[in-house]
Scaffold this motif. Structure first.
Motif, mmCIF file in Angstrom:
data_model
loop_
_atom_site.group_PDB
_atom_site.id
_atom_site.type_symbol
_atom_site.label_atom_id
_atom_site.label_comp_id
_atom_site.label_asym_id
_atom_site.label_seq_id
_atom_site.Cartn_x
_atom_site.Cartn_y
_atom_site.Cartn_z
ATOM 1 N N ILE A 125 -4.255 -0.201 -2.471
ATOM 2 C CA ILE A 125 -3.698 -1.471 -1.989
ATOM 3 C C ILE A 125 -3.640 -2.428 -3.173
ATOM 4 O O ILE A 125 -4.633 -2.639 -3.872
ATOM 5 N N ILE A 126 -2.453 -2.987 -3.426
ATOM 6 C CA ILE A 126 -2.252 -3.901 -4.541
ATOM 7 C C ILE A 126 -1.912 -5.295 -4.022
ATOM 8 O O ILE A 126 -1.194 -5.444 -3.028
ATOM 9 N N ASP A 127 -2.456 -6.321 -4.683
ATOM 10 C CA ASP A 127 -2.044 -7.698 -4.399
ATOM 11 C C ASP A 127 -0.805 -7.980 -5.242
ATOM 12 O O ASP A 127 -0.867 -7.922 -6.481
ATOM 13 N N VAL A 128 0.307 -8.265 -4.606
ATOM 14 C CA VAL A 128 1.582 -8.369 -5.321
ATOM 15 C C VAL A 128 1.597 -9.528 -6.316
ATOM 16 O O VAL A 128 2.137 -9.400 -7.421
ATOM 17 N N THR B 133 0.831 -1.192 0.000
ATOM 18 C CA THR B 133 0.000 0.000 0.000
ATOM 19 C C THR B 133 0.867 1.244 0.000
ATOM 20 O O THR B 133 2.031 1.211 0.422
ATOM 21 N N ASP B 134 0.289 2.329 -0.483
ATOM 22 C CA ASP B 134 1.041 3.580 -0.558
ATOM 23 C C ASP B 134 0.062 4.729 -0.793
ATOM 24 O O ASP B 134 -1.108 4.511 -1.123
ATOM 25 N N ILE B 135 0.577 5.957 -0.637
ATOM 26 C CA ILE B 135 -0.183 7.177 -0.910
ATOM 27 C C ILE B 135 0.585 7.980 -1.949
ATOM 28 O O ILE B 135 1.819 8.036 -1.913
ATOM 29 N N THR B 136 -0.123 8.616 -2.885
ATOM 30 C CA THR B 136 0.534 9.478 -3.852
ATOM 31 C C THR B 136 -0.212 10.795 -4.010
ATOM 32 O O THR B 136 -1.421 10.876 -3.743
ATOM 33 N N LYS C 239 -3.299 -7.017 -9.013
ATOM 34 C CA LYS C 239 -4.632 -6.406 -9.007
ATOM 35 C C LYS C 239 -4.714 -5.303 -7.945
ATOM 36 O O LYS C 239 -4.249 -5.473 -6.826
ATOM 37 N N ILE C 240 -5.289 -4.156 -8.309
ATOM 38 C CA ILE C 240 -5.578 -3.113 -7.335
ATOM 39 C C ILE C 240 -6.838 -3.535 -6.597
ATOM 40 O O ILE C 240 -7.932 -3.552 -7.159
ATOM 41 N N LEU C 241 -6.674 -3.911 -5.346
ATOM 42 C CA LEU C 241 -7.790 -4.434 -4.577
ATOM 43 C C LEU C 241 -8.742 -3.341 -4.120
ATOM 44 O O LEU C 241 -9.961 -3.553 -4.066
ATOM 45 N N ASN C 242 -8.192 -2.193 -3.778
ATOM 46 C CA ASN C 242 -9.032 -1.119 -3.255
ATOM 47 C C ASN C 242 -8.270 0.196 -3.363
ATOM 48 O O ASN C 242 -7.037 0.209 -3.435
ATOM 49 N N TRP C 243 -8.995 1.302 -3.336
ATOM 50 C CA TRP C 243 -8.371 2.618 -3.465
ATOM 51 C C TRP C 243 -9.328 3.671 -2.917
ATOM 52 O O TRP C 243 -10.520 3.433 -2.743
ATOM 53 N N SER C 244 -8.773 4.840 -2.658
ATOM 54 C CA SER C 244 -9.593 5.940 -2.154
ATOM 55 C C SER C 244 -8.869 7.251 -2.437
ATOM 56 O O SER C 244 -7.639 7.286 -2.513
ATOM 57 N N VAL C 245 -9.637 8.328 -2.628
ATOM 58 C CA VAL C 245 -9.054 9.659 -2.794
ATOM 59 C C VAL C 245 -9.466 10.537 -1.624
ATOM 60 O O VAL C 245 -10.538 10.369 -1.048
ATOM 61 N N SER C 246 -8.595 11.474 -1.275
ATOM 62 C CA SER C 246 -8.834 12.318 -0.106
ATOM 63 C C SER C 246 -8.075 13.630 -0.260
ATOM 64 O O SER C 246 -7.141 13.726 -1.050
ATOM 65 N N ASN C 247 -8.492 14.641 0.510
ATOM 66 C CA ASN C 247 -7.721 15.886 0.521
ATOM 67 C C ASN C 247 -6.829 15.977 1.747
ATOM 68 O O ASN C 247 -6.293 17.036 2.056
ATOM 69 N N SER C 248 -6.674 14.872 2.464
ATOM 70 C CA SER C 248 -5.730 14.819 3.588
ATOM 71 C C SER C 248 -5.135 13.421 3.671
ATOM 72 O O SER C 248 -5.732 12.455 3.193
#
Length: 271
Positions: A146-149, A129-132, A153-162
């Protein structure tokens, strides 16, 4: 239904209902949508876009070298103090290969790196997992994934302003709810991932904790490759105009990435 799924439902809901009404129906707080981009001065936004593009290709460029690049190659007149602040705001950490003769103080590691020399041959064995930072037409936002190595596959993701620990922990819990628990979870040593809240969630799910060594270029390479693909193939070509536009563009790209895009490392097939 998870909180992240509820937020996604708001995005797709009937336009006849106000945002406040939709949130009330789904029992989530309006502020939890996280879809308002963060703002900076026009100069800083331009600098951040330049830094993001160049850093993707040269992740070993620290603040001073990046300042030289901006001034000497692109014609800006900015100081190190400004660029250092933007690096921090963007969550950038310079990576580089450590000489083998260097002996690191083990206390510098929050948790050890567990992926060295292990064979990853099944789904849910290792998640990364990581943030960009995500540049936009106006402002910017952050994205976590979050990626399954094994499958890529990208298992899940989210966008945020913090970049809060609560946001990252929510994404982790939601992913576990959908896919079960991995054997190993790997991240960098960012404050979100070393927070008591995030570590407690990993321990609750009995997941082994692996963390990159500071400055190690290859420890979290799979998620880093995804960020590069997302930005070059989608974000840079048509910068999102607002948080909801960003959400839709990322959603479209991940559907393509997970179902149609061929990945060389896994035999030129989609995840």
């Amino acid at each position: 239904m998870s909180t992240i799924q509820k937020r996604q439902k708001v995005v797709k809901s009937h336009p006849g209902l106000s945002l406040k009404q939709q949130c009330k129906l789904l029992e989530i707080h309006r502020s939890g949508l996280y879809y308002k981009p963060k703002g900076e001065s026009l100069l800083n936004l331009k600098l951040m876009k330049e830094i993001d593009r160049y850093f993707l290709e040269h992740p070993y460029y620290g603040v001073e070298r990046m300042t030289d690049y901006l001034n000497l190659d692109l014609g800006y007149r900015v100081n190190v103090k400004r660029i250092r602040r933007l690096y921090k705001l963007m969550g950038l950490q310079t990576i580089y290969s450590k000489p083998k003769t260097t002996i690191r103080d083990k206390t510098n590691y929050i948790y050890p790196y567990l992926l060295k020399n292990i064979k990853i041959d099944q789904p849910n064995q290792v998640w990364q997992t990581d943030i960009t930072y995500i540049p936009m037409f106006r402002g910017f936002m952050y994205m976590a994934a979050i990626i399954d190595v094994h499958s890529r596959k990208i298992l899940n993701w989210s966008v945020s302003n913090s970049m809060s620990a609560e946001w990252c922990t929510e994404l982790l819990n939601d992913t576990v709810e959908q896919y079960g628990t991995p054997k190993i979870h790997n991240s960098d040593q960012g404050s979100q991932y070393t927070s008591d809240l995030y570590i407690a969630a990993l321990k609750k799910h009995q997941i082994q904790i692996s963390m990159d060594g500071k400055g190690r270029a290859l420890d979290n390479i799979y998620i880093e490759r995804f960020w590069k693909s997302l930005k070059y193939e989608k974000i840079y070509l048509n910068p999102p105009n607002g948080g909801l536009d960003l959400y839709q563009k990322v959603k479209e790209y991940i559907e393509f990435y997970n179902t149609k895009r061929r990945h060389t490392e896994i035999g030129k097939v989609p995840p």
